[in-house]
Design a protein around this motif. Structure first.
Motif, short mmCIF file in Angstrom:
data_model
loop_
_atom_site.label_atom_id
_atom_site.label_comp_id
_atom_site.label_asym_id
_atom_site.label_seq_id
_atom_site.Cartn_x
_atom_site.Cartn_y
_atom_site.Cartn_z
N ASN A 125 81.05 50.25 67.45
CA ASN A 125 80.58 49.03 68.15
C ASN A 125 81.34 47.61 67.51
O ASN A 125 81.31 47.21 66.44
CB ASN A 125 79.34 48.72 68.14
N TYR A 147 80.78 44.71 67.91
CA TYR A 147 80.07 43.61 67.41
C TYR A 147 78.79 44.25 66.42
O TYR A 147 77.66 43.67 66.19
CB TYR A 147 79.10 43.09 68.69
N ARG A 177 82.29 45.10 63.48
CA ARG A 177 82.74 43.44 63.24
C ARG A 177 83.43 43.23 61.98
O ARG A 177 84.42 42.60 61.78
CB ARG A 177 81.45 42.62 63.51
#
Length: 332
Positions: free
Chosen positions: A314, A316, A321
Motif C-alpha cells: 500500500n 500509504y 510509504r
C-alpha cells in the motif's frame, strides 16, 4: 396473566441480569486462565526467558494465530497482481535451478530497483507468492525483483549458503541492471522476517573485498521484523534445524558488522509481534544509531508479524510509504 408493561419490565430485568453475569464471566476469563494451571518457570536461558518462553519468542504461530490466513492471502493477492501486471521475467543469477528471480519491470527504462528477500523461517517461501507489493513499485517507476534461494534444510543447515546466494543475486542485479532496464546506481534491498535477517546480512556485506564492487552498491535498506544478532536464535528451538557454529553466528549477525553498513536503513516491527522480534529490531536500530549511521525505526501499532508485510503493498501503508520515500519516489 401479567400485564404487557409489567412483563416487558420483568423480561428487561432478566436480560440485563444475564448480560451482567456474562460480562463478569468474560472479564474473569483471562484471570481464570492465568490462575488455572500455572507453569513453573524453568532456568533462564536468555534475558528473563526460560526455554519455553524463548522458543515461543522465535515461533510466530504463538503470537500470530492467523498465520495461515495471511500467508494464503499473500499467494492469492500475488496471483491477482500478476493478472494485472503480467507474468514477471524469470532471470537466473546463478547456476542452480533455485538461483533465479522474478522481475516486475517498470514501464520506463532507467528506473531504480528494489530487491526483495522473502521470509519463511529460512525454511519456506517462494518468489511467486511475494508478488503482491509489485504494483506499488512498478506504478511508481521502479523495478521489483523477488529472489528465490535455497532453504536452510537444503543448505545442510548452514545460513551462510543462503547468504551467499542472496549476496550474489544483488551483485548480479548490479552488473546486469541495464540489460533489463534498471539503474545499477539505484539498488535498494528489502526483506521481511528471516528475509529481514538476510537483508541485514546483504546490507553489511563488504562489497569491495568479496565482489570487487563499490562499497555503497546498495543505496538503502528496509528490514522488517528481522533478526540481527543470532545468539538468542541459536539458543532457541530454531537451533534444531539451523546447524549453528560460532563462526556462523558471528558471520550471520549483521549487528556485529556495522562497519560495512553504507546505506540508510528503515527498520520496522509490529506491536503484536513476539517480544524477541520487537527487541531485535529495537536493538539493531539503537546499534546503528550509536555507530553514527542513518536509521529510522517504525512501529506498526496493532500489527502482527505477518500483517506488517502487507503494508508494503500500500503506497500509504506504513512500509509502502517508507520505502517509496527512501527511494525518492512518489506514489502513483
Amino acid at each position: 396473566m401479567i400485564p404487557g408493561n409489567v412483563a416487558f419490565r420483568r423480561a428487561r430485568r432478566e436480560f440485563l441480569a444475564a448480560g451482567t453475569a456474562l460480562a463478569g464471566i468474560a472479564a474473569a476469563g483471562p484471570l481464570l486462565a492465568q490462575t488455572a494451571a500455572p507453569r513453573a518457570k524453568g532456568p533462564r536461558v536468555w534475558l528473563d526467558m526460560d526455554q519455553v518462553e524463548l522458543d515461543a519468542a522465535y515461533d510466530q504461530i504463538k503470537y500470530a494465530p492467523n498465520l495461515q490466513q495471511i500467508t494464503r492471502r499473500y499467494a492469492t493477492n500475488s496471483e491477482a497482481v500478476r493478472s494485472r501486471l503480467g507474468a514477471p521475467r524469470r532471470l537466473a543469477y546463478g547456476s542452480t535451478a533455485v538461483e533465479a528471480l522474478d522481475l516486475y519491470s517498470a514501464k520506463e527504462p532507467g528506473g531504480p530497483i528494489n530487491v526483495f528477500i522473502h521470509g519463511g523461517a529460512w525454511r519456506a517461501g517462494r518468489a511467486k507468492d511475494y508478488a503482491f507489493p509489485a504494483e506499488l513499485f512498478v506504478h511508481a517507476g521502479a523495478n521489483f525483483a523477488v529472489l528465490d534461494f535455497v532453504s536452510v534444510q537444503d543448505a545442510g543447515g548452514d545460513l551462510r549458503v543462503m547468504a551467499d546466494q542472496v549476496r550474489r543475486a544483488v551483485a548480479w542485479v548490479h552488473r546486469n541492471a541495464r540489460s533489463f532496464g534498471g539503474d545499477p546506481e539505484r539498488i535498494y534491498v528489502s526483506g521481511h522476517s528471516s528475509g529481514g535477517h538476510l537483508a541485514g546480512v546483504v546490507l553489511t556485506t563488504d562489497w569491495r573485498r568479496d565482489f570487487q564492487l563499490p562499497p555503497d552498491l546498495v543505496k538503502g535498506g528496509l528490514c522488517c521484523s528481522g533478526m540481527f544478532d543470532l545468539k538468542p536464535v541459536r539458543l532457541s528451538s530454531r537451533g534444531a534445524y539451523v546447524k549453528f557454529t560460532d563462526d556462523m553466528e558471528q558471520a550471520m549477525s549483521s549487528q556485529r558488522h556495522l562497519g560495512n553498513l553504507n546505506a540508510p536503513l528503515v527498520l520496522a516491527h509490529g506491536t503484536l509481534e513476539t517480544p524477541e522480534f520487537q527487541r531485535q529490531t529495537r536493538d539493531f536500530a539503537a546499534a546503528v544509531r550509536a555507530a553514527g549511521k542513518p536509521v529510522e525505526l517504525l512501529v506498526g501499532e496493532g500489527y502482527n508479524h505477518f500483517e506488517m508485510l502487507e503494508t508494503l503493498a500500500n503506497p500509504y501503508g506504513l512500509l509502502g510509504r517508507a520505502v517509496l520515500a527512501q527511494m525518492k519516489l512518489a506514489p502513483a
